[in-house]
Write a protein that holds these residues in place. Sequence first.
Motif, mmCIF file in Angstrom:
data_model
loop_
_atom_site.group_PDB
_atom_site.id
_atom_site.type_symbol
_atom_site.label_atom_id
_atom_site.label_comp_id
_atom_site.label_asym_id
_atom_site.label_seq_id
_atom_site.Cartn_x
_atom_site.Cartn_y
_atom_site.Cartn_z
ATOM 1 N N ALA A 1 0.827 -1.203 0.000
ATOM 2 C CA ALA A 1 0.000 0.000 0.000
ATOM 3 C C ALA A 1 0.865 1.257 0.000
ATOM 4 N N GLN A 2 1.952 1.254 0.763
ATOM 5 C CA GLN A 2 2.844 2.401 0.809
ATOM 6 C C GLN A 2 3.496 2.637 -0.549
ATOM 7 N N THR A 3 3.903 1.550 -1.193
ATOM 8 C CA THR A 3 4.550 1.663 -2.498
ATOM 9 C C THR A 3 3.591 2.182 -3.556
ATOM 10 N N ALA A 4 2.331 1.780 -3.468
ATOM 11 C CA ALA A 4 1.345 2.204 -4.458
ATOM 12 C C ALA A 4 1.166 3.720 -4.456
ATOM 13 N N GLU A 5 1.404 4.357 -3.319
ATOM 14 C CA GLU A 5 1.235 5.800 -3.199
ATOM 15 C C GLU A 5 2.513 6.575 -3.527
ATOM 16 N N ALA A 6 3.621 5.865 -3.706
ATOM 17 C CA ALA A 6 4.906 6.536 -3.931
ATOM 18 C C ALA A 6 5.127 6.829 -5.411
ATOM 19 N N ASP A 7 5.836 7.905 -5.667
ATOM 20 C CA ASP A 7 6.179 8.297 -7.030
ATOM 21 C C ASP A 7 7.678 8.185 -7.243
ATOM 22 N N PRO A 8 8.096 7.843 -8.465
ATOM 23 C CA PRO A 8 9.538 7.814 -8.751
ATOM 24 C C PRO A 8 10.131 9.205 -8.618
ATOM 25 N N ASN A 9 11.405 9.249 -8.254
ATOM 26 C CA ASN A 9 12.083 10.531 -8.108
ATOM 27 C C ASN A 9 13.049 10.759 -9.280
ATOM 28 N N ALA A 10 13.793 11.841 -9.184
ATOM 29 C CA ALA A 10 14.693 12.207 -10.280
ATOM 30 C C ALA A 10 15.763 11.154 -10.550
ATOM 31 N N GLY A 11 16.144 10.385 -9.513
ATOM 32 C CA GLY A 11 17.103 9.304 -9.724
ATOM 33 C C GLY A 11 16.535 8.201 -10.583
ATOM 34 N N HIS A 12 15.320 7.765 -10.261
ATOM 35 C CA HIS A 12 14.652 6.744 -11.083
ATOM 36 C C HIS A 12 14.477 7.235 -12.522
ATOM 37 N N LEU A 13 14.049 8.486 -12.651
ATOM 38 C CA LEU A 13 13.793 9.034 -13.982
ATOM 39 C C LEU A 13 15.080 9.135 -14.803
ATOM 40 N N ALA A 14 16.188 9.451 -14.137
ATOM 41 C CA ALA A 14 17.463 9.545 -14.850
ATOM 42 C C ALA A 14 17.881 8.186 -15.403
ATOM 43 N N LEU A 15 17.699 7.135 -14.621
ATOM 44 C CA LEU A 15 18.063 5.793 -15.094
ATOM 45 C C LEU A 15 17.161 5.343 -16.236
ATOM 46 N N VAL B 1 21.562 -2.566 -18.323
ATOM 47 C CA VAL B 1 20.946 -3.630 -17.531
ATOM 48 C C VAL B 1 20.716 -3.091 -16.125
ATOM 49 N N LEU B 2 19.471 -3.097 -15.678
ATOM 50 C CA LEU B 2 19.107 -2.553 -14.373
ATOM 51 C C LEU B 2 18.720 -3.691 -13.429
ATOM 52 N N ILE B 3 19.511 -3.852 -12.385
ATOM 53 C CA ILE B 3 19.269 -4.866 -11.352
ATOM 54 C C ILE B 3 18.902 -4.119 -10.077
ATOM 55 N N THR B 4 17.850 -4.548 -9.399
ATOM 56 C CA THR B 4 17.493 -3.869 -8.164
ATOM 57 C C THR B 4 17.345 -4.844 -7.009
ATOM 58 N N GLN B 5 17.816 -4.401 -5.840
ATOM 59 C CA GLN B 5 17.572 -5.130 -4.601
ATOM 60 C C GLN B 5 16.237 -4.726 -3.989
ATOM 61 N N ASN B 6 15.630 -3.677 -4.536
ATOM 62 C CA ASN B 6 14.366 -3.190 -4.008
ATOM 63 C C ASN B 6 13.201 -4.051 -4.492
ATOM 64 N N VAL B 7 12.122 -4.018 -3.752
ATOM 65 C CA VAL B 7 10.931 -4.785 -4.144
ATOM 66 C C VAL B 7 9.808 -3.869 -4.594
ATOM 67 N N ASP B 8 10.057 -2.546 -4.617
ATOM 68 C CA ASP B 8 9.057 -1.610 -5.135
ATOM 69 C C ASP B 8 9.124 -1.573 -6.661
ATOM 70 N N ASP B 9 8.158 -0.882 -7.262
ATOM 71 C CA ASP B 9 8.099 -0.806 -8.726
ATOM 72 C C ASP B 9 8.394 0.594 -9.246
ATOM 73 N N LEU B 10 9.175 1.369 -8.503
ATOM 74 C CA LEU B 10 9.403 2.749 -8.902
ATOM 75 C C LEU B 10 10.234 2.875 -10.177
ATOM 76 N N HIS B 11 11.131 1.915 -10.421
ATOM 77 C CA HIS B 11 11.874 1.958 -11.687
ATOM 78 C C HIS B 11 10.914 1.836 -12.870
ATOM 79 N N GLU B 12 9.957 0.939 -12.761
ATOM 80 C CA GLU B 12 8.996 0.772 -13.855
ATOM 81 C C GLU B 12 8.077 1.976 -13.967
ATOM 82 N N LYS B 13 7.658 2.528 -12.830
ATOM 83 C CA LYS B 13 6.844 3.736 -12.878
ATOM 84 C C LYS B 13 7.583 4.873 -13.573
ATOM 85 N N ALA B 14 8.906 4.883 -13.429
ATOM 86 C CA ALA B 14 9.720 5.933 -14.055
ATOM 87 C C ALA B 14 9.888 5.709 -15.552
#
Length: 230
Positions: free
Chosen positions: A58-72, A84-97
């Motif tokens: 639920a917390q992740t669903a409300e979060a928006d990607p930031n300038a770092g995600h957008l830059a990548l 090639v983008l590998i993430t240890q995170n379990v959120d989807d902010l890279h995809e949202k970006a």
Amino acid sequence: MQKIVILTGAGISAESGLGTFRAEGGLWAQHKIEDVATPEGFARNPKLVVDFYNARRAQTAEADPNAGHLALAKLEAEFAGEVVLITQNVDDLHEKAGSQKVIYMHGALKGALCAACDTRWPAPMVMAPGDACPNCDRPTARPDIVWFGEMPYDMDEIFDHLAGADLFASIGTSGNVYPAAGFVAEARRCGADTVEFNLEPSLVGSQFDDIRIGPATETLPPWVDEILKS
């Protein structure tokens, strides 16, 4: 330069409000890791674990990607070679970006997994203990998250990418969780240049050729522009 391999950790999502789980009052601060992030904890109290990841989802669903995600995402879209983008995170902010290809080595909040037959499917926003698998119909659904003591996903593919990298970048990682902490050594062994982005040098910071200190929202956009102009 033909191939860039990037590893991201919690630091890149912190500026989107998702780095607060260990802070006082945050989700992680309310639970012991062994209770909510291990197979043994799930076996002891599946409701506690499922509720914990429901809250994170639920917390992740409300979060928006930031300038770092957008830059990548920009780097992936505009770089002439392969990113090639590998993430240890379990959120989807890279995809949202806008990132199109993300390797989730620790699983993803958006996924559900059958502990009996390994079927995967999109997780509902609210999972419940005893949810049935859509494939085998057994009540063995769990969050598709790699817990402590379990093997991260796609390791063979990741090491193949590291072997072919011209540049390896690590962003917002602590350097104390393996196997990810060993990626810089593997990339260097295979001849890649290496750079770390962090608020302070990680535990493996001495192994990088270049370290750029500061928030990812401030350090990543100019770095991406440097690469795209080179």
